[in-house]
Design an enzyme around this catalytic site. Structure first.
Site, PDB file in Angstrom:
ATOM      1  N   SER A 150       0.790  -1.161   0.004  1.00 17.05           N
ATOM      2  CA  SER A 150      -0.029  -0.097   0.185  1.00 17.05           C
ATOM      3  C   SER A 150       0.589   1.095   0.053  1.00 17.05           C
ATOM      4  CB  SER A 150      -0.906  -0.010   1.115  1.00 17.05           C
ATOM      5  OG  SER A 150      -2.143   0.901   0.977  1.00 17.05           O
ATOM      6  N   ASP A 228     -10.225  -5.572  -2.861  1.00 14.05           N
ATOM      7  CA  ASP A 228      -9.647  -4.553  -2.216  1.00 14.05           C
ATOM      8  C   ASP A 228     -10.514  -3.384  -2.146  1.00 14.05           C
ATOM      9  OD1 ASP A 228      -7.914  -2.379  -1.370  1.00 14.05           O
ATOM     10  OD2 ASP A 228      -6.194  -3.640  -1.868  1.00 14.05           O
ATOM     11  N   HIS A 262      -7.356  -6.221   0.975  1.00 16.78           N
ATOM     12  CA  HIS A 262      -6.042  -5.218   1.158  1.00 16.78           C
ATOM     13  C   HIS A 262      -5.340  -5.845   2.372  1.00 16.78           C
ATOM     14  CE1 HIS A 262      -3.969  -1.490   0.237  1.00 16.78           C
ATOM     15  NE2 HIS A 262      -3.936  -1.441   1.522  1.00 16.78           N
TER      16      HIS A 262
HETATM   17  N1  LIG Z   1      -7.359   2.686   9.869  1.00 13.37           N
HETATM   18  C1  LIG Z   1      -7.881   2.642   8.198  1.00 13.37           C
HETATM   19  C2  LIG Z   1      -7.214   1.523   7.731  1.00 13.37           C
HETATM   20  C3  LIG Z   1      -5.572   1.284   7.802  1.00 13.37           C
HETATM   21  C4  LIG Z   1      -5.276   0.262   6.885  1.00 13.37           C
HETATM   22  O1  LIG Z   1      -5.843  -0.622   6.338  1.00 13.37           O
HETATM   23  N2  LIG Z   1      -4.062   0.131   6.953  1.00 13.37           N
HETATM   24  C5  LIG Z   1      -3.197  -0.883   6.158  1.00 13.37           C
HETATM   25  C6  LIG Z   1      -2.498  -0.083   4.971  1.00 13.37           C
HETATM   26  S1  LIG Z   1      -3.519   0.935   4.089  1.00 13.37           S
HETATM   27  C7  LIG Z   1      -2.110   1.728   2.950  1.00 13.37           C
HETATM   28  O2  LIG Z   1      -1.081   1.843   3.278  1.00 13.37           O
HETATM   29  C8  LIG Z   1      -2.395  -1.535   7.262  1.00 13.37           C
HETATM   30  O3  LIG Z   1      -1.434  -2.437   6.690  1.00 13.37           O
HETATM   31  N3  LIG Z   1      -3.161  -1.849   8.236  1.00 13.37           N
HETATM   32  C9  LIG Z   1      -2.183  -2.794   9.318  1.00 13.37           C
HETATM   33  C10 LIG Z   1      -2.710  -4.040   9.490  1.00 13.37           C
HETATM   34  O4  LIG Z   1      -2.061  -4.815  10.466  1.00 13.37           O
HETATM   35  O5  LIG Z   1      -3.616  -4.361   8.875  1.00 13.37           O
HETATM   36  C11 LIG Z   1      -9.396   2.258   8.399  1.00 13.37           C
HETATM   37  O6  LIG Z   1      -9.934   2.528   9.234  1.00 13.37           O
HETATM   38  O7  LIG Z   1     -10.035   2.410   7.105  1.00 13.37           O
END
Ligand SMILES: N[C@@H](CCC(=O)N[C@@H](CSC=O)C(=O)NCC(=O)O)C(=O)O
Length: 283
Positions: A150, A228, A262
């Site tokens: 991402s 995604d 995702h």
């Molecule tokens: N807080 C957000 C969602 C944030 C999210 O999905 N972060 C992803 C990366 S997104 C792009 O850079 C991530 O890797 N999260 C960490 C995990 O451990 O899954 C929302 O509420 O939408």
């Protein structure tokens, strides 16, 4: 030489998963990074794969959720995962939102005040961190690759495109492929570079950079889940990157993964393929 301090060490698939902290000169703050050392690192120097995580992550998400250690052990690869932004630097608003500031450094070197004093994740990842790793661990210094997810997937692409020859290969899971054209990127680049500096934005966007790349042969190896939600929201725009590569005659592989989202469940499903891809370029 930079002093590194061990925070944790856990045996995993015969190797050691460790977390260290150190004082970063580039970011002017204390930073943490995770490093996986396969058992083979006790006897020989090994290549390194750098992993860049996405929005809201720190150095722990990848090592706890992706399941990379098994494959890194099999392939004989050291895997390094830095944090995603400077921490605790007390800039106004740094903790106000999850997609800007803390946890959202976008792997760029900010030019806009007040962010420019600390938010230099590009220089940190491509220079300082490499020196710290090569000076403290049994690496083959000129054998390194980079990948990410991402925000970090795009970070990996720009680190490779802006430093021809530094990395032997680059891959990305669901990268924010064209940040100058999506809401996350508009917010981040507006803050880190300023609304008035739109020409500068292009120097940090992979879909713009492919046209000007001048270096050793490089392929962009990209993965994307079809389910995604951020793809559907127009944050990722992988087809813009594919189109830009087509125009620039830049090698690019886009693997569409039917039904995947995702999350780290998706990353865990294909991390073995990506590490095997990097191992082929590093051996
Ligand atoms: N807080 C957000 C969602 C944030 C999210 O999905 N972060 C992803 C990366 S997104 C792009 O850079 C991530 O890797 N999260 C960490 C995990 O451990 O899954 C929302 O509420 O939408």
């Amino acid at each position: 030489m930079t002093v590194i301090t061990l925070i944790s060490s856990n045996k995993c698939f015969g190797g050691l998963q460790k977390i260290y902290s150190h004082k970063s000169k580039e970011l002017d703050c204390e930073m943490k990074f995770a490093i996986f050392l396969p058992a083979a690192a006790a006897d020989e120097k090994l290549p390194v794969v750098y992993w860049l995580s996405g929005l809201t992550c720190n150095e722990t998400n990848f090592i706890q959720k992706a399941g990379a250690q098994r494959y890194a052990s099999e392939q004989g690869l050291i895997v390094v995962c830095p944090d995603t932004s400077p921490r605790g630097v007390n800039l106004p608003g740094e903790d106000d939102s999850w997609d800007f500031g803390s946890g959202a450094g976008f792997y760029v070197d900010a030019t806009k005040d007040p962010w420019s004093k600390h938010y230099k994740m590009f220089s940190y990842v491509t220079q300082e961190l490499i020196d710290v790793i090569n000076n403290n661990f049994p690496t083959v210094p000129d054998k390194q690759s980079i990948m990410g997810h991402s925000m970090g997937g795009h970070g990996a692409l720009i680190c490779a495109l802006k430093n021809p020859g530094l990395y032997k290969s680059v891959s990305a899971f669901a990268p924010i492929s064209n940040p100058t054209k999506c809401p996350w990127g508009l917010k981040a680049f507006g803050g880190y570079f300023g609304e008035e500096s739109k020409d500068e934005w292009k120097n940090w966007d992979a879909s713009e950079l492919v046209a000007g790349y001048n270096g050793p042969p490089l392929e962009l190896y990209v993965d994307q889940g079809s389910e995604d939600s951020f793809l559907k929201d127009g944050q990722l725009l992988p087809n813009n990157l594919v189109e830009a590569c087509k125009v620039a005659q830049f090698p690019c592989v886009l693997n569409m993964r039917e039904g995947y989202d995702h999350s780290y469940f998706y990353i865990a499903s294909f991390i073995g393929e990506h590490l095997a891809y990097h191992a082929r370029h590093l051996k």
